[in-house]
Design an enzyme around this catalytic site. Structure first.
Site, PDB file in Angstrom:
ATOM      1  N   ASN A 228       0.862  -1.184   0.000  1.00 42.11           N
ATOM      2  CA  ASN A 228       0.000   0.000   0.000  1.00 42.11           C
ATOM      3  C   ASN A 228       0.899   1.234   0.000  1.00 42.11           C
ATOM      4  OD1 ASN A 228      -1.795   2.060   0.547  1.00 42.11           O
ATOM      5  ND2 ASN A 228      -2.305   1.349   2.620  1.00 42.11           N
ATOM      6  N   TRP A 229       0.993   1.864  -1.158  1.00 40.71           N
ATOM      7  CA  TRP A 229       1.919   2.998  -1.278  1.00 40.71           C
ATOM      8  C   TRP A 229       1.374   4.265  -0.616  1.00 40.71           C
ATOM      9  CZ3 TRP A 229       3.819   2.650  -7.118  1.00 40.71           C
ATOM     10  CH2 TRP A 229       4.494   1.441  -7.289  1.00 40.71           C
ATOM     11  N   LYS A 230       0.105   4.250  -0.261  1.00 37.95           N
ATOM     12  CA  LYS A 230      -0.539   5.435   0.340  1.00 37.95           C
ATOM     13  C   LYS A 230      -0.318   6.649  -0.584  1.00 37.95           C
ATOM     14  CE  LYS A 230      -0.254   3.298   4.829  1.00 37.95           C
ATOM     15  NZ  LYS A 230      -0.153   3.438   6.294  1.00 37.95           N
TER      16      LYS A 230
ATOM     17  N   HIS B 134      -9.553   1.026   4.999  1.00 39.17           N
ATOM     18  CA  HIS B 134      -8.269   1.202   5.685  1.00 39.17           C
ATOM     19  C   HIS B 134      -8.491   2.125   6.890  1.00 39.17           C
ATOM     20  CE1 HIS B 134      -4.196   2.523   6.573  1.00 39.17           C
ATOM     21  NE2 HIS B 134      -3.787   1.429   5.957  1.00 39.17           N
TER      22      HIS B 134
ATOM     23  N   GLU C 211      -6.926   4.541   7.962  1.00 33.02           N
ATOM     24  CA  GLU C 211      -6.768   5.967   7.656  1.00 33.02           C
ATOM     25  C   GLU C 211      -8.034   6.521   7.000  1.00 33.02           C
ATOM     26  OE1 GLU C 211      -2.994   5.607   5.635  1.00 33.02           O
ATOM     27  OE2 GLU C 211      -2.084   5.022   7.535  1.00 33.02           O
TER      28      GLU C 211
ATOM     29  N   GLU D 150      -5.288  -4.964  10.885  1.00 29.37           N
ATOM     30  CA  GLU D 150      -4.244  -3.950  11.089  1.00 29.37           C
ATOM     31  C   GLU D 150      -4.507  -3.206  12.389  1.00 29.37           C
ATOM     32  OE1 GLU D 150      -2.319  -2.702   7.141  1.00 29.37           O
ATOM     33  OE2 GLU D 150      -4.137  -1.531   7.355  1.00 29.37           O
TER      34      GLU D 150
ATOM     35  N   GLY E 125       2.597   2.309  10.771  1.00 27.12           N
ATOM     36  CA  GLY E 125       3.520   3.418  10.576  1.00 27.12           C
ATOM     37  C   GLY E 125       4.275   3.817  11.830  1.00 27.12           C
TER      38      GLY E 125
ATOM     39  N   SER F  73       3.560  -2.110  10.338  1.00 26.47           N
ATOM     40  CA  SER F  73       5.018  -2.156  10.477  1.00 26.47           C
ATOM     41  C   SER F  73       5.619  -3.516  10.100  1.00 26.47           C
ATOM     42  CB  SER F  73       5.434  -1.738  11.892  1.00 26.47           C
ATOM     43  OG  SER F  73       5.017  -0.410  12.155  1.00 26.47           O
TER      44      SER F  73
ATOM     45  N   GLY G 105       2.765  -1.067   4.341  1.00 26.09           N
ATOM     46  CA  GLY G 105       2.783   0.345   3.983  1.00 26.09           C
ATOM     47  C   GLY G 105       4.199   0.814   3.713  1.00 26.09           C
ATOM     48  N   GLY G 106       4.831   1.407   4.719  1.00 24.09           N
ATOM     49  CA  GLY G 106       6.139   2.039   4.562  1.00 24.09           C
ATOM     50  C   GLY G 106       7.169   1.197   3.825  1.00 24.09           C
TER      51      GLY G 106
END
Ligand code: PGA
Length: 260
Positions: A12-14, A102, A104, A174, A180, A220, A241-242
């Protein structure tokens, strides 16, 4: 392997990477992965909307078996919804997986279980697979409410689905406190909740649905912790993600079976 669910590792590149950076990233990722990797693990990348066409072109040109994903979608198929993107638009770009709900989106954009449910239905109607995200906050975990929060999200987000549909979709667990933050759930805690989710699915939709649904862990996930997390019996992949922004790191996560 204890079951025949193929793991799905999703990046997930966000809101990162413009379309030039996206092309570079997907080219490097495609270079780093080999046919044996795709045989063991399904892989998807979820770029921002503005990058999807560019990434699709790279994947098609080189016949790369990385599935294209999106991070969000609107539940209507067309109409006066300024700024939104519809399921059929994504399907037309060969998108296979769409992340819905998600944390977010839930926390920053007010998406409720009802909205997430409508989005998941719309994704299915367009022939794609939703990745339905659930997870508790740190306060909820500390208050002993993690399971009840997740149970409510699973029931609400998947309301009205048939057992066959549930068997084929993806749920991402999640914990919000692990996203993150560099703080990962322990493999035991992640397994406990993913097993709990599979039990909920079994109670409501039966054992075939519970045996089929793929449950990802997210929060993470890094090359160093992926093998142990992915080794848990009820964890069928990761939503990353990251670490998915770096193609080398992401490739190492995809190749977790080599490090187990
Ligand atoms: P993270 O994000 O890997 O950067 O924690 C996970 C996610 O939000 O899907």
């Amino acid at each position: 392997m204890a079951n025949d669910r193929k793991p799905l590792i999703s990046g997930n590149w966000k809101m990162n990477h413009n379309h030039f950076e996206a092309i570079q990233t997907i080219q490097k990722l495609a270079y780093a992965l080999e046919s044996g990797d795709y045989a063991a693990v399904d892989v998807s990348v979820h770029p921002p909307f503005t990058d999807i066409r560019s990434v699709q072109t790279v994947l098609q040109a080189d016949d790369v078996p990385i599935a294209l994903g999106a991070q969000n979608v609107h539940q209507a198929d067309s109409g006066a919804y300024t700024g939104e993107v519809s399921p059929s638009m994504l399907a037309k770009l060969d998108v296979t997986y769409v992340i819905v709900g998600h944390s977010e989106r839930r926390e920053l954009f007010g998406e409720t279980d009802e909205v997430v449910n409508a989005k998941a239905k719309a994704v299915l109607a367009a022939g794609m697979t939703p990745i339905v995200c659930v997870g508790e906050t740190l306060e909820e975990r500390n208050a002993g409410q993690a399971e009840s929060k997740v149970a409510g999200q699973v029931a609400g987000s998947l309301a009205g689905f048939s057992a066959d549909v549930v068997a084929a979709l993806v749920v991402a667990y999640e914990p919000i406190w692990a996203i993150g933050t560099g703080e990962t759930a322990t493999p035991e805690d992640a397994q406990q909740m993913c097993g709990y989710i599979r039990g909920l699915v079994g109670d409501q939709w039966g054992s075939a649905a519970a045996g089929g649904v793929r449950i990802q862990y997210g929060g993470s996930v890094k090359p160093g912790n992926a093998p142990e997390l992915m080794g848990q019996p009820d964890i069928d992949g990761a939503l990353v993600g990251g670490a998915s922004l770096d193609p080398d790191d992401f490739a190492r996560i995809v190749r977790f079976p080599l490090y187990q």
